[in-house]
Design a protein around this motif. Sequence first.
Motif, short mmCIF file in Angstrom:
data_model
loop_
_atom_site.label_atom_id
_atom_site.label_comp_id
_atom_site.label_asym_id
_atom_site.label_seq_id
_atom_site.Cartn_x
_atom_site.Cartn_y
_atom_site.Cartn_z
N LEU A 69 -37.52 36.14 -18.01
CA LEU A 69 -38.52 36.27 -19.06
C LEU A 69 -38.13 37.32 -20.10
CD1 LEU A 69 -41.77 36.23 -16.88
CD2 LEU A 69 -41.08 34.45 -18.49
N CYS A 96 -42.45 30.21 -14.16
CA CYS A 96 -42.26 30.21 -15.62
C CYS A 96 -43.50 29.67 -16.32
CB CYS A 96 -41.03 29.40 -16.00
SG CYS A 96 -39.46 30.10 -15.48
N ARG A 101 -44.50 30.61 -20.11
CA ARG A 101 -43.21 30.34 -20.72
C ARG A 101 -42.58 29.10 -20.12
NH1 ARG A 101 -40.72 34.92 -22.65
NH2 ARG A 101 -39.18 33.49 -23.50
N GLU A 103 -41.04 26.75 -21.41
CA GLU A 103 -39.77 26.38 -22.04
C GLU A 103 -38.57 26.99 -21.31
OE1 GLU A 103 -40.95 30.30 -23.93
OE2 GLU A 103 -41.95 28.46 -23.24
N LEU A 104 -38.81 28.01 -20.49
CA LEU A 104 -37.70 28.65 -19.77
C LEU A 104 -37.17 27.79 -18.63
CD1 LEU A 104 -38.87 32.38 -19.64
CD2 LEU A 104 -37.16 31.35 -21.14
#
Length: 624
Positions: A69, A96, A101, A103-104
Amino acid sequence: MHEVIAAPPPVRDLQALVRHPAADLEQLREQARAAQQSAVGLPCAPGRIVRIEACPGAGKTRAIIHRHLNHPLGPRQGRAVVSFTRAASAEIARRCVEEGRPELADYPHFVGTFDSFLWTHVVRPHITSPAGQKWRRLESWDDHPMARNSGISLGDFHFQRDDPGGVRVVAPRWKKVPYALKSDADRQRYFLHWAETQMAALWREGFIAGEQLRDVSFRMLGQPERGMRIASMLASRFGEIVIDESQDLSSEDHSILAQLAARNVPLLTVGDPDQSIYGFRETSTDAEPHAMAMPAADLRLRHNWRSTQIICDLARTLRPSGEAADVAVGDHRDDAGPVLLVGLAKDGMRPALRKFEAEADRLEIREPAQRMVLAYKHATLAAAQANLKEDPPSAQLDALVWATAVLRDPGAQGKRREKAERVFSECVRHHWLGDMDVPEREHLDRHDISALEFRLVTQFVLNSLPDLHLPAGEWSRTAVQVMREHLFEKLGRFSTARALPCPKEKKSKAAVLLASKGRKPGERTDGLRSNTIHGVKGEQFEAVLVLVPPAEKSVEERQRTDIFMESWTSGQCVEPTDRAAEAMRVHYVAATRARRLLAFAVDQQYVPRLAAHLRANHVPVSEL
């Protein structure tokens, strides 16, 4: 020489920290957080493998997620976070999403298993195919119906290389001869011939799995031009490749990583050498060296957020390396509950289970999923509880009953659940689509059915199947009727509506007995869950009972238990290659799954010596 970053204070002072009073807990936690932050920001330079060692409960997954992150990468670069099980990879992807997040877990990043990473980024983009062939990766040979025969799979064999630098696809040999075949040399030879023939056929068709995937990866990376091209693409795509649970790397895996590091691919490994319990994965007997010496760790995490200090102290006695005890910093650090030693006598293991349950009740640990019984082998668990058979039965009806029971059990986990999902899928596809000669994905593509659509159908069927306590004959008829109605309703097709064969003598018995081993279901202890130690690696439970029973049927098993107990109670360091080392590591993994209550059930003859050894190592013991 590179500098080794150690979680403050130095390792030599850990024993002093272990004895700190509760008033110093926040200071210890600050040190633990500082060590985790060091893991988040540790530089990952190309040219060598950067290593982090993390004890059980150190929060390494949290540190990896925080690194993913918050640790910046180069422009337009991603990070690969690689583990060894789909469950571990799914957990990282889920974290994630929870952190906002998602998209990680997507391009340009990669979150997945080591095998899927090799296939997606090393082999598939660079391998050539003969005319008319298409390369396809299998999670294991069990996933292809043509790679199984009467309960035997290509995964039950080791294969040799087709040439000195080639791939292991010829000359099979048994990993372990099945018990039912030990006295039948003719059947053993039959299956060896079948394995050789079938592997050759599937390899020609372009199917590839674990050992073969590693061989192809190693060979391609070893070719100067192709290897440099692969490494260049990896380095441009990924700012770093993080390998979680790195103690599970085989010697071949280490060799592959060494090739990547030599070509300046940035690599970071995170693991605990004392939890290396997959020695059976070492299959290479070739002359070419695969093993590589492990350099010193760049960072060590020695604070345990999971267990009591007493459990940490006991775990130290099981470490073959002889490393100092870890420092407990979690909510249960100062719980004073002793380790329970339950002596096993001639009345079997049921009394041990009852004593464990009573102690869990006293501590108000009442959720069955948090009361775990562990053993090295499923056979030991079967002797303790009336569990379902570990492997699916060969008869179609029995296999469907077994898969249904496992998938309806909230405590079913890991490999066992994966087996049940495969068996259930194949049964549904057999009745719905017929022609069971290819893996699931190709089977669905052949009939223009999406994977999501099939998952919804199978879940609907599972929820609609009758209660497993119905008589087996009635259950078979009702189950096929349910599948016929629902599957035909979904897509207007159904391959067969015949009930699955059920022997006359079993038709009036409860269907669940077709898949049970040992006692009747009503005699089972419902307040506990059980699994092999290998099956719960990476997990944690409030209460753990470890079964180390006497081996009454096999001289080999009895010797293994005696050697393990002798090594444990002697207090001497064990060499990594020693016969007892793996047993020590396996039971170390078992002990470190526990948060509050840890118990060992051992033959009564071992109890006095084990109790004395633990007390001499500052581990309070209660003998029951």
